[in-house]
Scaffold this motif. Structure first.
Motif, PDB file in Angstrom:
ATOM      1  N   PHE A  74      20.305  36.974  46.223  1.00 30.06           N
ATOM      2  CA  PHE A  74      19.638  37.790  46.755  1.00 30.06           C
ATOM      3  C   PHE A  74      21.293  38.916  46.939  1.00 30.06           C
ATOM      4  O   PHE A  74      21.513  37.714  48.406  1.00 30.06           O
ATOM      5  N   GLN A 117      18.382  43.940  50.564  1.00 33.16           N
ATOM      6  CA  GLN A 117      19.500  43.741  51.588  1.00 33.16           C
ATOM      7  C   GLN A 117      19.460  45.178  51.891  1.00 33.16           C
ATOM      8  O   GLN A 117      20.444  45.423  51.486  1.00 33.16           O
ATOM      9  N   LYS A 315      13.979  31.002  54.280  1.00 33.84           N
ATOM     10  CA  LYS A 315      15.245  32.284  53.821  1.00 33.84           C
ATOM     11  C   LYS A 315      14.893  31.552  52.026  1.00 33.84           C
ATOM     12  O   LYS A 315      15.850  31.302  50.854  1.00 33.84           O
ATOM     13  N   ASP A 317      14.749  33.396  49.528  1.00 28.16           N
ATOM     14  CA  ASP A 317      14.392  35.248  49.571  1.00 28.16           C
ATOM     15  C   ASP A 317      14.145  35.345  47.626  1.00 28.16           C
ATOM     16  O   ASP A 317      14.497  34.439  47.148  1.00 28.16           O
ATOM     17  N   THR A 324      12.951  32.421  44.030  1.00 26.98           N
ATOM     18  CA  THR A 324      13.538  32.681  44.828  1.00 26.98           C
ATOM     19  C   THR A 324      15.084  32.293  44.390  1.00 26.98           C
ATOM     20  O   THR A 324      15.463  31.478  43.720  1.00 26.98           O
TER      21      THR A 324
END
Length: 555
Positions: A74, A117, A315, A317, A324
């Motif tokens: 991420f 992001q 978190k 993500d 994740t």
């Protein structure tokens, strides 16, 4: 001469010839020698033959890519327009991979939320993909290696007991623990630790500077600064027996008094593993109870849950295929706060011990959150739907290869990057790349407040107003110390400025820039410090590197 004497002399000659031959077999030469297996190491190696020079990667790692292929999928990017050159090509190749239907093994492409992001994870307009699975990133790095015919020596560890051979302020060679010697004209230290830099006698620092050293606001101790939510939001008792200070402190709380804000120290921001988890029944490995597990080690987390805190999954993500990139979040999480101070300069044996302690801590954390009755039921039930991704890191028990070394040694070079550069308070000379991410430091210590409560310290997050430039002279040592070494990761930076620079895309950008500079130094027959910047700047722009950005491109 008697026959016996002649035979003896002949045997001596043959013996010396044999030894010389064996020695040569263990000596390897290239124009540029890169030490490290990180993303910066790979990108540096790709740029070198493209600039017409020979290169060898000497990697202590078996798997290439560092954090980029070890769980940090991420991507912390900041402004994507500041990422160019080979770094952008990396993310373009990721995009190509996920545009192919077979890439979506564990979920349909249409089911993926595409959240990144600041931009879509799968950015069709710019043909880039910023969110990815670890094994996909590793394959892209391996493709780079294969396409450019780069020689890589894996599992080769610098012999740190033998200093690098230095002559006339130049590294001549270094030797690895296996007995191999690597000779080059220019060297690049692309490790997270800066071991080659240290072996070459280059000045460096570890820890946090006092604010006064570089006229900064956010360096040193920052007690009472809570920028990311990684702190205790309610009063939590730190003692084994609540209210009884004589009973001792719970695990992972320091008994040292907190020092005044802005004072410097040896402490560094916490490390963790960025875990790749899966909630697909056929691709998850249940969290195991680690050897020596003791739930008392997580009593502090139990008290956090009892206080009503419920941000455990914030978190986790999402990356493709129901996985994740799981990062630290909250007052007690995957960051092993205060347990890494020795790491930067520790021996290999001690570093391995620290790594294993981090792994055992995080495995225990996962097991505790999955099973302990003090954990909120919705968290326990939720955790039981997750496990380590079965198809990631298959030769390492599905655990990431690389510990997240958020900072270690930092060179003290010709130019020191500080928060004043990152925040645009002074012009940066001779830029060769850009950063844009927040001044981001994770916590460095957990202590007891004057009120008798537990609290974390060191969590800083300050956004720069726009992308900023990174000076070429921050990537080279002082000329009086070494004239043929470049350092794209453990560069010359204050602790807090490094908190922004330390992002994987930036490391790739700087990896390409230092390799281009290394090749120019050879062409110009000069030191890395005296490379003609106009030539370097021109070369980088031709290769798509971004060294400046207009205001209308700022998000």
């Amino acid at each position: 001469m008697k026959r016996a004497s002649k035979i003896f002399i002949l045997l001596l000659i043959l013996a010396f010839s044999f030894l010389s031959c064996n020695k040569d077999k263990n000596t390897f030469n290239a124009d540029v020698i890169i030490y490290g297996g990180t993303s910066a190491a790979v990108i540096s190696a790709v740029e070198t033959p493209q600039s017409g020079k020979s290169v060898v990667i000497v990697s202590p790692d078996k798997h290439l890519g560092g954090l980029s292929s070890s769980g940090l999928g991420f991507t912390d990017t900041g402004n994507k327009e500041a990422i160019g050159g080979l770094a952008r090509d990396f993310y373009h190749r990721i995009w190509l991979h996920y545009n192919d239907s077979p890439a979506w093994k564990w979920q349909k492409h249409s089911e993926y939320g595409n959240k990144g992001q600041g931009t879509p994870a799968l950015d069709g307009e710019n043909r880039t993909m910023w969110i990815f699975e670890p094994h996909v990133a590793e394959q892209v790095f391996e493709d780079f290696i294969k396409e450019n015919n780069i020689t890589v020596y894996r599992d080769e560890w610098l012999d740190r007991k033998k200093e690098a051979v230095i002559k006339d302020k130049k590294i001549v060679s270094f030797t690895t623990l296996s007995g191999k010697t690597f000779k080059g004209k220019v060297f690049i230290d692309a490790t997270y630790e800066g071991d080659l830099m240290a072996a070459a006698g280059v000045s460096y620092t570890v820890g946090r500077e006092a604010c006064s050293q570089y006229d900064e606001q956010w360096n040193g101790v920052q007690a009472g600064v809570f920028h990311h939510g990684h702190y205790f939001k309610t009063a939590i008792d730190p003692y084994v027996i609540p209210g009884d200070s004589t009973s001792g402190l719970l695990p992972y709380i320091s008994g040292d008094p907190i020092q005044p804000n802005c004072s410097g120290d040896h402490k560094i921001q916490a490390y963790c593993f960025r875990l790749c988890m899966s909630n697909h029944l056929d691709n998850r490995v249940p969290f195991e109870k680690p050897a020596g597990y003791d739930p008392k080690r997580y009593e502090l987390l139990g008290r956090v849950f009892e206080s009503g805190w419920n941000e455990w999954f914030d978190k986790f993500d999402v990356i493709p295929n129901r996985k994740t990139d799981t990062n630290n979040h909250g007052p007690f999480s995957s960051d092993y706060i205060g347990m890494n101070y020795d790491y930067p300069e520790a021996s290999y044996t001690h570093r391995k011990e620290i790594l294993e302690e981090h792994k055992n801590y995080q495995k225990g954390l996962l097991y505790f959150a999955s099973t302990d009755p003090r954990v909120l039921r919705q968290v326990r039930d939720g955790m039981q739907q997750w496990g380590l991704a079965k198809d990631e890191f298959p030769d390492n028990g599905n655990w990431p290869y690389q510990l997240y070394i958020r900072e270690a040694r930092r060179m003290i070079g010709e130019y020191v990057m500080t928060e004043n550069d990152v925040l645009g308070k002074r012009p940066v000379p001779d830029p060769v790349g850009m950063g844009s991410y927040t001044l981001d430091s994770h916590n460095s210590q957990r202590y007891v407040t004057s009120e008798g409560h537990v609290q974390n310290e060191g969590d800083v997050g300050v956004h720069p107003p726009r992308p900023y430039q990174i000076a070429y002279q921050s990537l080279v040592p002082k000329e009086e110390e070494c004239t043929n070494l470049l350092v794209p990761i453990c560069l010359s930076s204050s602790h807090i400025a490094y908190g922004s620079i330390r992002m994987e895309p930036v490391f790739m950008v700087l990896g390409q820039s230092v390799a281009a500079a290394a090749c120019l130094a050879l062409d110009e027959r000069t030191s890395v410090q005296k490379v003609d910047y106009s030539n370097l700047s021109r070369k980088l722009k031709e290769k798509g590197q971004v060294t400046e950005i207009s205001k209308d491109m700022v998000n």
